[in-house]
Design an enzyme around this catalytic site. Structure first.
Site, mmCIF file in Angstrom:
data_model
loop_
_atom_site.group_PDB
_atom_site.id
_atom_site.type_symbol
_atom_site.label_atom_id
_atom_site.label_comp_id
_atom_site.label_asym_id
_atom_site.label_seq_id
_atom_site.Cartn_x
_atom_site.Cartn_y
_atom_site.Cartn_z
ATOM 1 N N ILE A 139 95.898 40.081 31.879
ATOM 2 C CA ILE A 139 96.226 40.517 33.227
ATOM 3 C C ILE A 139 96.836 41.901 33.102
ATOM 4 O O ILE A 139 97.404 42.255 32.062
ATOM 5 C CB ILE A 139 97.171 39.532 33.960
ATOM 6 C CG1 ILE A 139 98.424 39.224 33.133
ATOM 7 C CG2 ILE A 139 96.439 38.249 34.294
ATOM 8 C CD1 ILE A 139 99.371 38.258 33.839
ATOM 9 N N ASP A 140 96.691 42.697 34.140
ATOM 10 C CA ASP A 140 97.127 44.084 34.081
ATOM 11 C C ASP A 140 98.619 44.196 33.779
ATOM 12 O O ASP A 140 99.394 43.271 34.055
ATOM 13 C CB ASP A 140 96.833 44.793 35.406
ATOM 14 C CG ASP A 140 95.352 44.844 35.715
ATOM 15 O OD1 ASP A 140 94.557 44.877 34.762
ATOM 16 O OD2 ASP A 140 94.998 44.850 36.911
ATOM 17 N N LYS A 141 99.004 45.332 33.258
ATOM 18 C CA LYS A 141 100.394 45.576 32.881
ATOM 19 C C LYS A 141 101.356 45.299 34.033
ATOM 20 O O LYS A 141 102.430 44.726 33.839
ATOM 21 C CB LYS A 141 100.546 47.024 32.395
ATOM 22 C CG LYS A 141 101.952 47.406 31.980
ATOM 23 C CD LYS A 141 102.007 48.829 31.454
ATOM 24 C CE LYS A 141 103.427 49.218 31.037
ATOM 25 N NZ LYS A 141 103.479 50.596 30.485
ATOM 26 N N THR A 143 100.717 43.426 36.714
ATOM 27 C CA THR A 143 100.500 42.110 37.324
ATOM 28 C C THR A 143 101.340 41.071 36.597
ATOM 29 O O THR A 143 101.501 41.133 35.382
ATOM 30 C CB THR A 143 99.010 41.730 37.250
ATOM 31 O OG1 THR A 143 98.244 42.697 37.972
ATOM 32 C CG2 THR A 143 98.755 40.353 37.850
ATOM 33 N N ARG A 253 91.423 43.177 42.551
ATOM 34 C CA ARG A 253 91.784 44.459 43.156
ATOM 35 C C ARG A 253 90.551 45.161 43.725
ATOM 36 O O ARG A 253 90.591 45.720 44.829
ATOM 37 C CB ARG A 253 92.484 45.332 42.118
ATOM 38 C CG ARG A 253 93.792 44.723 41.618
ATOM 39 C CD ARG A 253 94.290 45.400 40.352
ATOM 40 N NE ARG A 253 94.650 46.797 40.587
ATOM 41 C CZ ARG A 253 94.993 47.642 39.615
ATOM 42 N NH1 ARG A 253 95.008 47.225 38.350
ATOM 43 N NH2 ARG A 253 95.313 48.888 39.896
#
Length: 339
Positions: A139-141, A143, A253
């Protein structure tokens, strides 16, 4: 150093060597076995075999020499972790915002991998021959939310197969600018690297071109907030649950932005800072200011469910909303919904 012996039967005759060995060694992937063969770590009847494409010989005994795991390149760091579950095979945790999963330019330390190397010291059996945690999804930094990581190669292989087969339950919570229309539905649009900005992903406008990866997001607006304007009476914002059928880079997103409901705070796909809201008074000001000031994409991996690749137990984990998203929602709930 471990030695694994496998004898080929007449039925195995002619099978590609790396594929045959992978079918017999449950703890090793085909790619790992191919690397071991090329490194000279596989022998047949005592003689080294370095060609992974060579056909297996019926009746021959193959010996795989597994070297001891070498230390991982990233350094172990004593970083607190919010652990939801852990056993000898895998670990499930609630990742905070601001923590990257992998070391990369701009984030060489302080990552989840650094933290896990310290937490799991002495427990990692060597994934790909390296003493490291097995990252099967990211998962994104910025998130937050639930993430599963393998501690052993068999668990890494099993989890990878589950993700490749999309046999994983994943639900996210997002706060969007405006609300999706309709309020529930499915976005089935392929995603590829943007041709205009290589740092971004985008929905492929011409699927027949063959560019882009299949991507499906099921969504449902759980709650709406305020009014965008007096005339249309559309919501100013919404709390949306997204369930992933696939797991592409930035999928939620990109898909939410594509249908006109980008995530609040998204610096890449959000297009505008804050929300458009109709209303007056302190409550209106508080809600719009909270949205404008939100420092990251309002996205949280709320639920992860899967079958344990080793024990076959059905597991399901939930992580509560982080404080910043809870505060944002509380402020948005104060937005007036009437003229």
């Amino acid at each position: 150093m471990e030695h694994l012996k496998i004898t080929a039967t007449p039925a195995d005759e002619g099978k590609r060597l790396d594929s045959f060995l992978a079918s017999q060694a449950d703890s090793l992937s085909r790619s790992r076995l191919k690397a071991l063969i090329l490194e000279g770590a596989v022998s047949v009847n005592g003689a080294p075999e370095t060609d992974p494409r060579k056909p297996a010989v019926g009746g021959a005994t193959y010996t795989i020499t597994l070297p001891d795991p070498v230390p991982a390149t990233p350094e172990a760091e004593d970083i607190p972790l919010d652990i939801l579950f852990e056993d000898a095979h895998l670990i499930v945790l609630n990742k905070p915002s601001g923590m990257a999963v992998h070391p990369a330019p701009g984030s060489w330390d302080g990552t989840l991998v650094n933290a896990l190397l310290h937490h799991c010291e002495g427990e990692l059996s060597g994934i790909g021959g390296v003493e490291r945690p097995g990252i099967v999804h990211r998962i994104d930094k910025l998130t937050t939310g639930v993430l599963v990581v393998a501690k052993t190669e068999p668990a890494h292989l099993g989890l990878s197969e589950l993700f490749q087969a999309h046999d994983i339950e994943r639900k996210y919570l997002a706060v969007t600018r405006g609300a999706p229309r309709p309020l529930s539905g499915t976005v089935d649009e392929p995603i590829a690297r943007s041709t205009g900005d290589r740092k971004k992903m985008a929905v492929v406008r011409n699927p027949e071109s063959g560019v882009g990866r299949h991507a499906i997001t099921h969504y449902r607006a759980i709650e709406t907030f305020g009014l965008r304007d007096k005339g249309t009476r559309l919501p100013a914002a919404a709390l949306v649950q997204c369930q992933l059928e696939t797991g592409r880079t930035h999928q939620i997103r990109v898909h939410m932005s594509h249908i006109g409901a980008p995530l609040i705070g998204d610096p890449v796909y959000g297009r505008h800072k804050g929300i458009s809201s109709y209303g007056h008074g302190d409550a209106h000001i508080e809600g719009t200011k909270a949205a404008r000031a939100f420092p990251r994409q309002a996205l949280h991996a709320a639920l992860l469910g899967f079958v344990h690749p080793i024990t076959k137990e059905t597991l399901r984990f939930e992580a509560p909303l982080p404080e910043d998203m809870s505060d944002l929602i509380a402020a948005l709930r104060k937005l007036p919904k009437e003229d």
